[in-house]
Design a protein around this motif. Structure first.
Motif, short mmCIF file in Angstrom:
data_model
loop_
_atom_site.label_atom_id
_atom_site.label_comp_id
_atom_site.label_asym_id
_atom_site.label_seq_id
_atom_site.Cartn_x
_atom_site.Cartn_y
_atom_site.Cartn_z
N UNK A 137 -15.54 5.83 -3.53
CA UNK A 137 -15.28 7.25 -3.80
C UNK A 137 -14.35 7.44 -4.99
N UNK A 138 -14.10 6.35 -5.73
CA UNK A 138 -13.25 6.44 -6.91
C UNK A 138 -11.82 6.00 -6.66
N UNK A 139 -11.15 5.64 -7.74
CA UNK A 139 -9.77 5.14 -7.63
C UNK A 139 -8.82 6.22 -7.13
N UNK A 140 -8.98 7.43 -7.61
CA UNK A 140 -8.06 8.50 -7.20
C UNK A 140 -8.17 8.76 -5.70
N UNK A 141 -9.37 8.74 -5.17
CA UNK A 141 -9.56 8.92 -3.73
C UNK A 141 -8.88 7.79 -2.96
N UNK A 142 -9.01 6.55 -3.47
CA UNK A 142 -8.35 5.41 -2.84
C UNK A 142 -6.84 5.62 -2.80
N UNK A 143 -6.26 6.05 -3.92
CA UNK A 143 -4.81 6.25 -3.98
C UNK A 143 -4.38 7.34 -3.00
N UNK A 144 -5.15 8.40 -2.90
CA UNK A 144 -4.79 9.46 -1.94
C UNK A 144 -4.80 8.93 -0.51
N UNK A 145 -5.73 8.03 -0.21
CA UNK A 145 -5.76 7.42 1.12
C UNK A 145 -4.54 6.55 1.35
N UNK A 146 -4.19 5.73 0.35
CA UNK A 146 -3.04 4.83 0.47
C UNK A 146 -1.74 5.62 0.62
N UNK A 147 -1.65 6.76 -0.03
CA UNK A 147 -0.46 7.60 0.11
C UNK A 147 -0.26 8.04 1.55
N UNK A 148 -1.36 8.15 2.28
CA UNK A 148 -1.28 8.55 3.69
C UNK A 148 -1.03 7.35 4.59
N UNK A 149 -1.82 6.29 4.39
CA UNK A 149 -1.75 5.14 5.31
C UNK A 149 -0.60 4.19 5.00
N UNK A 150 -0.19 4.11 3.72
CA UNK A 150 0.89 3.21 3.31
C UNK A 150 1.81 3.92 2.32
N UNK A 151 2.19 5.13 2.71
CA UNK A 151 2.96 5.97 1.79
C UNK A 151 4.26 5.34 1.33
N UNK A 152 4.98 4.72 2.25
CA UNK A 152 6.25 4.09 1.89
C UNK A 152 6.04 2.98 0.88
N UNK A 153 5.01 2.16 1.10
CA UNK A 153 4.71 1.07 0.16
C UNK A 153 4.31 1.62 -1.20
N UNK A 154 3.48 2.66 -1.22
CA UNK A 154 3.04 3.22 -2.50
C UNK A 154 4.22 3.78 -3.28
N UNK A 155 5.09 4.54 -2.60
CA UNK A 155 6.25 5.13 -3.29
C UNK A 155 7.21 4.06 -3.77
N UNK A 156 7.41 3.03 -2.95
CA UNK A 156 8.31 1.94 -3.34
C UNK A 156 7.76 1.17 -4.53
N UNK A 157 6.45 0.92 -4.55
CA UNK A 157 5.84 0.19 -5.66
C UNK A 157 5.92 1.00 -6.95
N UNK A 158 5.66 2.30 -6.87
CA UNK A 158 5.77 3.16 -8.05
C UNK A 158 7.20 3.18 -8.58
N UNK A 159 8.16 3.26 -7.67
CA UNK A 159 9.57 3.25 -8.08
C UNK A 159 9.94 1.93 -8.76
N UNK A 160 9.51 0.81 -8.17
CA UNK A 160 9.84 -0.50 -8.74
C UNK A 160 9.18 -0.70 -10.10
N UNK A 161 7.98 -0.15 -10.26
CA UNK A 161 7.32 -0.23 -11.56
C UNK A 161 8.12 0.52 -12.62
N UNK A 162 8.59 1.71 -12.27
CA UNK A 162 9.40 2.48 -13.23
C UNK A 162 10.72 1.76 -13.52
#
Length: 362
Positions: A137-162
């Motif tokens: 369903x596309x990368x953006x759809x995948x990311x939206x799913x991960x934000x729900x199922x692994x939101x803490x991990x996604x936010x932490x990874x984005x923060x560490x990347x910055x």
């Protein structure tokens, strides 16, 4: 049904085209480990590789790649390296597992990543989830799913990347590069990881290194090796080498520079890889069976693979049972219990540290 057993190099263009046609006719077979190119390349380096070609009348209805070991012990091609195993066959063909292994000259066939729906499957075989990143369903759809199922991990990874970029400089991602230098860097990291965690170093076997290098140089419509690396300026910090069909990328060898471990470079890389893979037409990243934390955090779906054996009454099958089955059952018990699994993992890591220390002092 008639079965002819050949070496991979004996497959002609007609056979290979038929294999690809059967593979493309069923989504269950969409793995590079089930592609003819994989078996042919491994077969060029390992004489024990064979292919059973299944015939019904004038039609070829299936291909069964396997390795033939002493005493009639059969195993998947490149056993221990593959996350998808089994036959590629026509949908409605009836295949008797016992008759097949007999025709292949095998006493027993053992597997640990047999794909779903195989004629080799039997009720007693253990089944395991194999996590995937589903990009259909596309990368953006995948990311939206991960934000729900692994939101803490996604936010932490984005923060560490910055934070990594603030601390050390901009990130750059090279997807599907064919340069040998970053591949050798990646394999070096992987060797260090194997030693650090007490595992056997696969790349201590020269034929596996040669295999990976041959796949790096392979890029066709149907099959290819994919090397991608994340750089900090010009310094590689994380990467992955895998294999692909036209639409599936199989996770194989991910690793990173431990000097950047606090920034979670593996997670940063995997999200970047998923985005680039989707742009390149990949619909599924198969991360493979295994109790790894990063797989649980990144998955948005899973396949099912099975572990077990098909055997016929013979001395070879009896010897194989004594040597392998009790060990496999014990390992399965450990892996199924989180406490036992954690304890075993810690023991391996302790062994790895001791081994590294002894090697450094010698």
């Amino acid at each position: 049904m008639r079965v002819s057993v050949v070496q991979p190099r004996d497959l002609g263009p007609v056979d290979i085209d038929r294999w690809r046609t059967l593979q493309g006719a069923d989504a269950a077979f969409d793995s590079p480990f089930l592609s003819p190119e994989f078996t042919i390349t491994v077969g060029a380096l390992q004489e024990r590789v064979r292919v059973a070609v299944l015939h019904e009348g004038q039609d070829v209805v299936g291909f069964f790649p396997f390795e033939r070991h002493p005493m009639g012990i059969g195993m998947p091609v490149a056993a221990g390296l593959t996350d998808a195993q089994g036959l590629v066959h026509a949908k409605d063909v009836e295949i008797d597992a016992q008759s097949l292994i007999r025709a292949c000259g095998l006493a027993v066939y053992e597997f640990d990543h047999l794909i779903a729906g195989q004629p080799l499957l039997q009720p007693g075989h253990s089944r395991h989830p194999s996590p995937i990143i589903d990009l259909r369903d596309g990368f953006e759809s995948y990311i939206e799913t991960i934000k729900v199922t692994s939101g803490k991990t996604y936010r932490s990874t984005a923060y560490k990347s910055r934070k990594l970029q603030r601390d050390a400089g901009p990130l750059r991602h090279d997807y599907a590069t064919t340069d040998l230098a970053p591949l050798r860097t990646l394999l070096g990291w992987k060797t260090e990881q194997y030693r650090r965690t007490g595992r056997n170093d696969r790349f201590a076997r020269p034929w596996i290194v040669e295999l990976v290098e041959r796949f790096l140089a392979t890029d066709t419509e149907h099959f290819g090796g994919v090397l991608d690396m994340v750089y900090l300026d010009d310094r590689p910090i994380a990467g992955h080498f895998g294999l692909r069909t036209g639409t599936t990328l199989a996770g194989w060898f991910p690793a990173y520079d431990t000097a950047f471990a606090k920034y979670s470079p593996g997670l940063i890389h995997h999200l970047a890889m998923a985005e680039k893979a989707a742009e390149a037409g990949i619909q599924v990243i198969d991360m493979g069976r295994g109790e790894k934390e990063y797989k649980e955090k990144l998955k948005n779906g899973e396949y099912e693979v099975s572990e077990g054996r098909v055997a016929r009454l013979s001395p070879g099958a009896g010897v194989h049972w004594m040597l392998r089955v009790p060990v496999r059952k014990a390992r399965g018990t450990v892996l199924a219990n989180p406490l036992l699994r954690t304890t075993a993992d810690r023991a391996l890591k302790t062994y790895g540290r001791l081994r590294t220390s002894l090697q450094s002092s010698s």
